[in-house]
Write a protein that holds these residues in place. Structure first.
Motif, short mmCIF file in Angstrom:
data_model
loop_
_atom_site.label_atom_id
_atom_site.label_comp_id
_atom_site.label_asym_id
_atom_site.label_seq_id
_atom_site.Cartn_x
_atom_site.Cartn_y
_atom_site.Cartn_z
N VAL A 162 0.85 -1.21 0.00
CA VAL A 162 0.00 0.00 0.00
C VAL A 162 0.88 1.25 0.00
N ASN A 163 1.92 1.24 0.81
CA ASN A 163 2.83 2.39 0.83
C ASN A 163 3.52 2.57 -0.52
N ARG A 164 3.89 1.48 -1.15
CA ARG A 164 4.59 1.55 -2.43
C ARG A 164 3.65 1.99 -3.54
N VAL A 165 2.39 1.53 -3.52
CA VAL A 165 1.46 1.84 -4.60
C VAL A 165 1.11 3.33 -4.62
N ARG A 166 1.22 3.99 -3.50
CA ARG A 166 0.92 5.44 -3.45
C ARG A 166 1.88 6.23 -4.32
N ARG A 167 3.07 5.69 -4.54
CA ARG A 167 4.06 6.37 -5.39
C ARG A 167 3.93 5.99 -6.86
N MET A 168 3.01 5.07 -7.15
CA MET A 168 2.91 4.57 -8.52
C MET A 168 1.54 4.83 -9.14
N THR A 169 0.77 5.74 -8.59
CA THR A 169 -0.59 5.95 -9.10
C THR A 169 -0.61 6.46 -10.54
N HIS A 170 0.48 7.02 -11.02
CA HIS A 170 0.55 7.53 -12.39
C HIS A 170 0.79 6.41 -13.42
N LEU A 229 4.83 -4.28 -7.98
CA LEU A 229 4.54 -4.67 -6.60
C LEU A 229 4.88 -6.13 -6.35
N SER A 230 4.53 -6.98 -7.30
CA SER A 230 4.83 -8.40 -7.15
C SER A 230 6.33 -8.65 -7.05
N GLY A 231 7.08 -8.02 -7.91
CA GLY A 231 8.53 -8.16 -7.87
C GLY A 231 9.12 -7.61 -6.58
N PHE A 232 8.63 -6.47 -6.15
CA PHE A 232 9.10 -5.84 -4.91
C PHE A 232 8.89 -6.77 -3.72
N LEU A 233 7.69 -7.31 -3.58
CA LEU A 233 7.39 -8.19 -2.45
C LEU A 233 8.12 -9.54 -2.55
N ALA A 234 8.26 -10.04 -3.76
CA ALA A 234 8.97 -11.31 -3.95
C ALA A 234 10.44 -11.15 -3.54
N ARG A 235 11.04 -10.01 -3.87
CA ARG A 235 12.44 -9.77 -3.47
C ARG A 235 12.59 -9.65 -1.96
N LYS A 236 11.51 -9.30 -1.28
CA LYS A 236 11.53 -9.24 0.18
C LYS A 236 11.36 -10.63 0.80
N GLY A 237 11.07 -11.63 -0.03
CA GLY A 237 10.99 -13.01 0.45
C GLY A 237 9.59 -13.51 0.74
N TYR A 238 8.56 -12.77 0.35
CA TYR A 238 7.19 -13.21 0.62
C TYR A 238 6.76 -14.29 -0.37
N ILE A 262 0.94 -14.69 -0.50
CA ILE A 262 0.97 -13.42 0.24
C ILE A 262 1.18 -12.26 -0.73
N VAL A 263 2.04 -12.45 -1.72
CA VAL A 263 2.27 -11.41 -2.73
C VAL A 263 0.98 -11.09 -3.46
N GLN A 264 0.24 -12.13 -3.86
CA GLN A 264 -1.02 -11.92 -4.57
C GLN A 264 -2.03 -11.15 -3.71
N SER A 265 -2.20 -11.58 -2.47
CA SER A 265 -3.17 -10.93 -1.59
C SER A 265 -2.80 -9.48 -1.31
N ALA A 266 -1.53 -9.24 -1.00
CA ALA A 266 -1.08 -7.89 -0.69
C ALA A 266 -1.19 -6.98 -1.92
N THR A 267 -0.87 -7.51 -3.08
CA THR A 267 -0.96 -6.74 -4.32
C THR A 267 -2.41 -6.39 -4.62
N ARG A 268 -3.32 -7.34 -4.41
CA ARG A 268 -4.74 -7.09 -4.65
C ARG A 268 -5.24 -5.94 -3.76
#
Length: 183
Positions: free
Chosen positions: A135-143, A153-162, A166-172
């Motif tokens: 959610v914090n990351r998506v605020r910077r990508m609204t454009h 977002l998926s790549g960002f969370l996957a690199r964090k080890g999720y 969890i990546v799908q749910s958080a991205t949704r």
């Protein structure tokens, strides 16, 4: 104007001359000083300290003796280190349980201590953390377009080890948040 060098450089002097052999007492004193200095900069596992001493040319028998004393005095404590490292990685970087466990293994912490340090982390707390990060990351990508946001977002969370779920749910959830921000 260039200055000419006199004599050998420091690197040449180090490489060409053998290191002076220190007595066991001096090695022990040096080992203590090295450890105290290193531990004053940041907490370290016993294995990390062992490698530092080996790199400094301290004999393994002397290093083990000093490390054992530091452990007895609780200056080095892998269990405390694992808990502190886990909390730091969760708060500072938002890493997932698997990524933290991998980093702790790389630092030489026993698997048992890793499991103990990570036992408080469950799937719910990981989902909540991943969602907050997304959610914090998506605020910077609204454009950006929705598919681009989703991919990033998926790549960002996957690199964090999720994990994938969890990546799908958080991205949704984050994409739903992005839609609200556009309105």
């Amino acid at each position: 104007m260039a200055f000419a060098r006199r004599g050998r450089s420091r690197i040449e002097a180090k490489d060409s001359e053998p290191a002076p052999l220190l007595s066991p007492e001096k090695q022990e004193s040096r080992a203590r000083n090295v450890l105290l200095y290193q531990l004053s900069k940041s907490a370290k596992s016993k294995e990390q300290c062992r490698k530092i001493l080996a790199n400094r040319g301290i004999e393994s028998e002397i290093a083990e003796k000093v490390l054992d004393r530091f452990e007895e005095a609780q200056i080095i404590d892998d269990a405390v280190f694992a808990r502190a490292f886990t909390n730091s990685r969760i708060r500072g970087k938002g890493l997932a349980k698997t990524a933290i466990a991998r980093e702790l293994r790389e630092k030489g912490v026993d698997q048992e201590l890793i499991e103990t340090a990570l036992e408080a982390l469950d799937a719910e707390s990981e989902l909540a953390r991943a969602t907050e990060l997304a959610v914090n990351r998506v605020r910077r990508m609204t454009h950006l377009e929705k598919l681009v946001i989703q991919r990033r977002l998926s790549g960002f969370l996957a690199r964090k080890g999720y994990s994938g779920s969890i990546v799908q749910s958080a991205t949704r959830v984050a994409l739903e948040e992005a839609v609200k921000l556009e309105v």
